[in-house]
Design a protein around this motif. Structure first.
Motif, mmCIF file in Angstrom:
data_model
loop_
_atom_site.group_PDB
_atom_site.id
_atom_site.type_symbol
_atom_site.label_atom_id
_atom_site.label_comp_id
_atom_site.label_asym_id
_atom_site.label_seq_id
_atom_site.Cartn_x
_atom_site.Cartn_y
_atom_site.Cartn_z
ATOM 1 N N ASP A 74 10.668 -4.500 -21.567
ATOM 2 C CA ASP A 74 11.248 -4.689 -22.893
ATOM 3 C C ASP A 74 12.567 -3.950 -23.049
ATOM 4 N N GLY A 75 13.037 -3.314 -21.968
ATOM 5 C CA GLY A 75 14.296 -2.596 -21.995
ATOM 6 C C GLY A 75 14.191 -1.182 -22.529
ATOM 7 N N LYS A 76 12.974 -0.701 -22.739
ATOM 8 C CA LYS A 76 12.783 0.653 -23.255
ATOM 9 C C LYS A 76 12.704 1.659 -22.104
ATOM 10 N N THR A 77 13.203 2.861 -22.366
ATOM 11 C CA THR A 77 13.099 3.939 -21.387
ATOM 12 C C THR A 77 11.726 4.588 -21.513
ATOM 13 N N VAL A 78 11.019 4.676 -20.403
ATOM 14 C CA VAL A 78 9.709 5.317 -20.377
ATOM 15 C C VAL A 78 9.724 6.395 -19.301
ATOM 16 N N SER A 79 8.780 7.298 -19.384
ATOM 17 C CA SER A 79 8.647 8.365 -18.395
ATOM 18 C C SER A 79 7.173 8.524 -18.044
ATOM 19 N N LEU A 80 6.900 9.360 -17.067
ATOM 20 C CA LEU A 80 5.504 9.602 -16.703
ATOM 21 C C LEU A 80 4.718 10.172 -17.877
ATOM 22 N N GLU A 81 5.391 10.896 -18.746
ATOM 23 C CA GLU A 81 4.702 11.469 -19.903
ATOM 24 C C GLU A 81 4.077 10.387 -20.780
ATOM 25 N N ASN A 82 4.669 9.201 -20.798
ATOM 26 C CA ASN A 82 4.106 8.104 -21.576
ATOM 27 C C ASN A 82 2.737 7.670 -21.070
ATOM 28 N N PHE A 83 2.402 8.056 -19.840
ATOM 29 C CA PHE A 83 1.134 7.658 -19.244
ATOM 30 C C PHE A 83 0.115 8.788 -19.210
ATOM 31 N N TYR A 84 0.469 9.955 -19.772
ATOM 32 C CA TYR A 84 -0.480 11.072 -19.767
ATOM 33 C C TYR A 84 -1.773 10.648 -20.445
ATOM 34 N N GLY A 85 -2.895 11.079 -19.864
ATOM 35 C CA GLY A 85 -4.210 10.695 -20.365
ATOM 36 C C GLY A 85 -4.776 9.492 -19.644
ATOM 37 N N ARG A 86 -3.964 8.867 -18.782
ATOM 38 C CA ARG A 86 -4.397 7.714 -17.992
ATOM 39 C C ARG A 86 -4.168 8.007 -16.510
ATOM 40 N N VAL A 87 -4.980 7.401 -15.675
ATOM 41 C CA VAL A 87 -4.742 7.435 -14.230
ATOM 42 C C VAL A 87 -3.774 6.301 -13.908
ATOM 43 N N VAL A 88 -2.785 6.586 -13.052
ATOM 44 C CA VAL A 88 -1.741 5.618 -12.714
ATOM 45 C C VAL A 88 -1.673 5.450 -11.202
ATOM 46 N N LEU A 89 -1.591 4.212 -10.758
ATOM 47 C CA LEU A 89 -1.241 3.912 -9.377
ATOM 48 C C LEU A 89 0.206 3.432 -9.415
ATOM 49 N N LEU A 90 1.128 4.303 -9.008
ATOM 50 C CA LEU A 90 2.560 4.024 -9.080
ATOM 51 C C LEU A 90 3.038 3.455 -7.754
ATOM 52 N N ASN A 91 3.435 2.194 -7.769
ATOM 53 C CA ASN A 91 3.863 1.499 -6.567
ATOM 54 C C ASN A 91 5.373 1.273 -6.625
ATOM 55 N N VAL A 92 6.113 1.857 -5.682
ATOM 56 C CA VAL A 92 7.566 1.682 -5.599
ATOM 57 C C VAL A 92 7.826 0.535 -4.621
ATOM 58 N N TRP A 93 8.550 -0.493 -5.085
ATOM 59 C CA TRP A 93 8.661 -1.716 -4.303
ATOM 60 C C TRP A 93 9.984 -2.414 -4.593
ATOM 61 N N ALA A 94 10.217 -3.550 -3.902
ATOM 62 C CA ALA A 94 11.406 -4.376 -4.145
ATOM 63 C C ALA A 94 11.089 -5.814 -3.769
ATOM 64 N N THR A 95 11.766 -6.757 -4.418
ATOM 65 C CA THR A 95 11.512 -8.169 -4.155
ATOM 66 C C THR A 95 11.940 -8.579 -2.749
ATOM 67 N N TRP A 96 12.911 -7.852 -2.166
ATOM 68 C CA TRP A 96 13.413 -8.204 -0.839
ATOM 69 C C TRP A 96 12.590 -7.595 0.291
ATOM 70 N N CYS A 97 11.515 -6.928 -0.036
ATOM 71 C CA CYS A 97 10.697 -6.201 0.944
ATOM 72 C C CYS A 97 9.471 -7.033 1.327
ATOM 73 N N PRO A 98 9.409 -7.596 2.554
ATOM 74 C CA PRO A 98 8.248 -8.414 2.943
ATOM 75 C C PRO A 98 6.897 -7.704 2.829
ATOM 76 N N PRO A 99 6.758 -6.420 3.239
ATOM 77 C CA PRO A 99 5.459 -5.764 3.069
ATOM 78 C C PRO A 99 5.049 -5.624 1.598
ATOM 79 N N CYS A 100 6.053 -5.476 0.708
ATOM 80 C CA CYS A 100 5.750 -5.400 -0.725
ATOM 81 C C CYS A 100 5.151 -6.718 -1.202
ATOM 82 N N ARG A 101 5.746 -7.807 -0.771
ATOM 83 C CA ARG A 101 5.245 -9.132 -1.135
ATOM 84 C C ARG A 101 3.810 -9.309 -0.650
ATOM 85 N N LYS A 102 3.527 -8.778 0.548
ATOM 86 C CA LYS A 102 2.197 -8.910 1.130
ATOM 87 C C LYS A 102 1.136 -8.206 0.281
#
Length: 206
Positions: A74-102
């Motif tokens: 939505d174009g809003k700036t968020v930080s890890l603090e916005n997720f406090y109280g929840r468990v997060v699986l943070l996946n760093v990826w890119a559309t040009w990365c074949p293993p990411c697509r997999k």
């Protein structure tokens, strides 16, 4: 139907990208001690867990993470603090990365099954053009993952995620439980066990 072969320039680009990914994964594995045994680092020891063909390095004690900020769909700036109280699986990826697509469909399946008030898969794209992400989701049938964007790669650099995909499991207090470098089956039973353990840990917001 005539099949058009990829141009030499495109093949060279793909080769360079794949080589960069492999080098980054090697450096990451070296730096994070993924040797299949306990290792000791500056912040304590860790153990390597098989999560279905991939190795997940779990720290004996959760590690604090730097302050991070990125954009949501939505174009809003968020930080890890916005997720406090929840468990997060943070996946760093890119559309040009074949293993990411997999691995992306397994992240979507995991989020469909476990996502909610207590847990979310946060797929953080480092694409320079964020507008490419949602069409990519539609192309490969992603249904539940939201768009999160780190187009300047500052957040991923602060995490030490120098190759993609890199995935961190983060506890309810915003600390890193562990990470994996390279694609994995994220809806596997081993991953769900890690998530259950994280959900059962107390939330410390001091």
């Amino acid at each position: 139907m005539k099949i058009q072969k990829p141009s030499a320039t495109r093949m060279l680009f793909i080769t360079v990208v794949c080589a960069s990914i492999l080098i980054g994964v090697y450096v990451g594995l070296r730096d994070y001690g993924e040797t299949g045994a306990d290792v000791t680092g500056a912040s304590g020891s860790s153990v390597t867990i098989d999560i279905g063909g991939q190795r997940f390095v779990r720290w004996d004690e959760p590690r604090p993470l730097p302050a991070l900020s990125f954009q949501d769909q939505d174009g809003k700036t968020v930080s890890l603090e916005n997720f406090y109280g929840r468990v997060v699986l943070l996946n760093v990826w890119a559309t040009w990365c074949p293993p990411c697509r997999k691995e992306m469909p397994s992240l979507d399946r995991l989020n469909a099954k476990r996502g909610g008030q207590d847990f979310e898969v946060v797929a953080l794209s480092i694409d320079h053009d964020p507008s490419a992400v949602l069409p990519f989701y539609r192309e490969i049938g992603i249904k539940t993952l939201r768009g999160y964007f780190d187009s300047n790669a500052r957040a991923s650099a602060a995490l030490g995620a120098f190759a993609v995909p890199a995935t961190l499991l983060i506890d309810k207090s915003g600390r890193e439980i562990g990470r994996a470098l390279g694609p994995a089956e994220w809806d596997s039973a081993a991953v769900e066990t890690l998530i259950e353990q994280a959900l059962s840990s107390p939330f410390n917001n001091d």
